[in-house]
Scaffold this active site. Sequence first.
Site, PDB file in Angstrom:
ATOM      1  CB  CYS A   1     -42.862 134.176  19.440  1.00 15.56           C
ATOM      2  SG  CYS A   1     -42.543 135.749  20.274  1.00 15.56           S
TER       3      CYS A   1
ATOM      4  CD  GLU B   1     -45.769 135.307  21.792  1.00 14.39           C
ATOM      5  OE1 GLU B   1     -46.299 135.012  20.717  1.00 14.39           O
ATOM      6  OE2 GLU B   1     -45.284 136.443  22.000  1.00 14.39           O
TER       7      GLU B   1
ATOM      8  CE  LYS C   1     -36.303 134.413  21.597  1.00 19.71           C
ATOM      9  NZ  LYS C   1     -36.178 135.631  22.419  1.00 19.71           N
TER      10      LYS C   1
END
Length: 474
Positions: A294, A89, A297
């Site tokens: 992730c 990602e 984020k």
Amino acid sequence: MWTADEIARLCYEHYGNRLPKQGKPEPNREWTLLAAVVKIQPTAGQACDRSDGPVQVTKEVVSMGTGTKCIGQSKMRKSGDILNDSHAEVIARRSFQRYLLHQLHLAAALKEDSIFLPGSQRGLWKLRPDLLFVFFSSHTPCGDASIIPMLEFEDQPCCPVSRDWASNPSVETNDNLEAPEDKRKCEDPESPVTKKMRLEPRTPDGTAHRQSFGSQERGPNPPNVNSSHLTAEELATVTGMTPSGARVVDVYRTGAKCVPGGAGDSRKPGAAYHRVGLLRVKPGRGDRTCSMSCSDKLARWNVLGCQGALLMHFLEEPIYLSAVVIGKCPCSQEAMQRALFGRCQNVSALPEGFGVQEVKIQQSDLLFEQSRCAVQTKKADSPGRLVPCGAAISWSAVPEQPLDVTANGFPQGTTKKGVGRPQARSRISKVELFRSFQKLLSSISEDKWPDSLRRPKACEISVLQPGIELGPQQ
């Protein structure tokens, strides 16, 4: 306009046809994860947001990333020439930033094929109103989004569960795991330890509960996996049965660790093991990382945009994702919503143009052919253990050197003696993206610079001196 399967198929075909063999997993031995950004553009004369019927669109992959690794804190460098986080990602998003920089170059040169149009203020640009960007990931993001219900029957660990049979929501759950079992034995599906662990709590990928040690490991993907509508809070006190007769016995767990100094997991048995909504860092092999999960984020990108602080100097508004598509894997719609934007609803005092984006979330029924599940199925009884691929691939829709293959944060093949040299930098490292920003700035006459770069000392970025400290890239 588009479907989740169309997005997944496009990304899988791009991976197979446009990316070379370099950096891809070794057949029957390695697996990896895939992520991408897809540009959606209506055909001439149509708009993406029309409601009077189906819209014919063109779909194009503009960035792609693979990878499962991140480096430990001790290996981070202040010079910004190493990739701290090489999860798919993150690689896809940094590749997307490279694509945006190229598109701004085209806009500054007044090229009509740029995705940007002049904004209302001097030196600023805005995205064409008919464009959308969809983020694709072949797997559920590590961290908070991975905390989903696990049912008692092994073959369907994430089948649909309804709210009406659960009650008394109270305790929160989360996404941190540790197990004393030896990791190498766990990776061998035929080892006695693994056979035993098949009856133990599993991670969001369907593998036995264990620590991931710096790699975003994903396990076997059960057939017909669908979203769950049961919250982790409800799971903590559930003792009842699902409509199908299956009992919720636990929640999936991953290796993402709670941020030090903050709230932690309860580590209670079963579904109450985790607390949801917490910030987490990715695990490391004996060396704690500083890279956020992730899930965290993606949540940040849904508030601040995907463009980053440097590119924001040239943009009138942030570049947001319109949708997130997940490939075939255990996934919960509600957990994804909670992790990506639900826990951000109280964020306030944002600059003008910024806000929490409630992205559309969909899941495809198509499995990534080099995922852990797919490779393990093909491998069957072949000897040797299955391991995550150590390389990460970055691809951007740019004319010059679109491909970048790295390992341990540096271009593949970099030696210890080569570290620190310009050729030992990934094209999506912080320092190289900064140099691309400098080139963009130097291509524009100073009288056309945006106001944010015309203030005193704001223009002192024209020359990057050797040894300049760019700070940790997380």
